[in-house]
Design a protein around this motif. Sequence first.
Motif, mmCIF file in Angstrom:
data_model
loop_
_atom_site.group_PDB
_atom_site.id
_atom_site.type_symbol
_atom_site.label_atom_id
_atom_site.label_comp_id
_atom_site.label_asym_id
_atom_site.label_seq_id
_atom_site.Cartn_x
_atom_site.Cartn_y
_atom_site.Cartn_z
ATOM 1 N N ARG A 185 12.341 -128.353 89.426
ATOM 2 C CA ARG A 185 11.433 -127.261 89.692
ATOM 3 C C ARG A 185 11.930 -125.892 89.861
ATOM 4 O O ARG A 185 11.534 -124.890 90.489
ATOM 5 N N TRP A 186 13.371 -125.703 89.149
ATOM 6 C CA TRP A 186 13.957 -124.529 89.263
ATOM 7 C C TRP A 186 13.414 -123.367 88.611
ATOM 8 O O TRP A 186 13.453 -122.159 88.650
ATOM 9 N N GLY A 217 18.653 -115.413 88.801
ATOM 10 C CA GLY A 217 19.820 -115.927 89.360
ATOM 11 C C GLY A 217 19.722 -116.002 90.790
ATOM 12 O O GLY A 217 20.399 -117.206 91.348
ATOM 13 N N VAL A 218 19.035 -115.285 91.729
ATOM 14 C CA VAL A 218 18.745 -115.488 93.031
ATOM 15 C C VAL A 218 18.028 -116.672 93.291
ATOM 16 O O VAL A 218 18.396 -117.459 94.047
ATOM 17 N N TRP A 219 17.014 -116.733 92.513
ATOM 18 C CA TRP A 219 15.979 -117.910 92.457
ATOM 19 C C TRP A 219 16.739 -119.348 92.196
ATOM 20 O O TRP A 219 16.714 -120.208 93.074
ATOM 21 N N ILE A 220 17.725 -119.324 91.348
ATOM 22 C CA ILE A 220 18.590 -120.703 91.009
ATOM 23 C C ILE A 220 19.376 -120.539 92.379
ATOM 24 O O ILE A 220 19.689 -121.916 92.556
ATOM 25 N N CYS A 278 17.510 -122.223 95.023
ATOM 26 C CA CYS A 278 16.981 -123.501 94.850
ATOM 27 C C CYS A 278 18.215 -124.415 95.111
ATOM 28 O O CYS A 278 17.971 -125.539 95.817
ATOM 29 N N ARG A 279 19.472 -124.027 94.876
ATOM 30 C CA ARG A 279 20.534 -125.204 94.753
ATOM 31 C C ARG A 279 20.821 -125.350 96.164
ATOM 32 O O ARG A 279 21.028 -126.255 96.682
ATOM 33 N N GLU A 282 27.136 -118.527 96.591
ATOM 34 C CA GLU A 282 27.063 -118.223 95.202
ATOM 35 C C GLU A 282 26.480 -116.636 95.036
ATOM 36 O O GLU A 282 27.032 -116.152 93.960
ATOM 37 N N LEU A 283 25.783 -116.199 95.768
ATOM 38 C CA LEU A 283 25.309 -114.628 95.826
ATOM 39 C C LEU A 283 26.348 -113.727 96.429
ATOM 40 O O LEU A 283 26.204 -112.754 96.839
#
Length: 74
Positions: A62-63, A47-50, A53-54, A29-30
Amino acid sequence: MKLSEFTRAVHDEFGAFGAVLLRDTVIVELGNRTAEQALAAGMPARGVWIALCRVQDVPPDRWHGAGRPKPTRG
């Protein structure tokens, strides 16, 4: 999400293992980058965090960041 909030969320969710995830987990995704590479390329921390998390199967509730209140609209 500020970079400091990102760092805190990673630590709260993954503990010491978070540093390994940021450095070694390639996330499609990145753009087939690690989280570290994505941040260095200027991608937004949120966006990187999400994406992290995925890929790590963190429950969506918790996202927003582990141990952090959900952001409110206002």
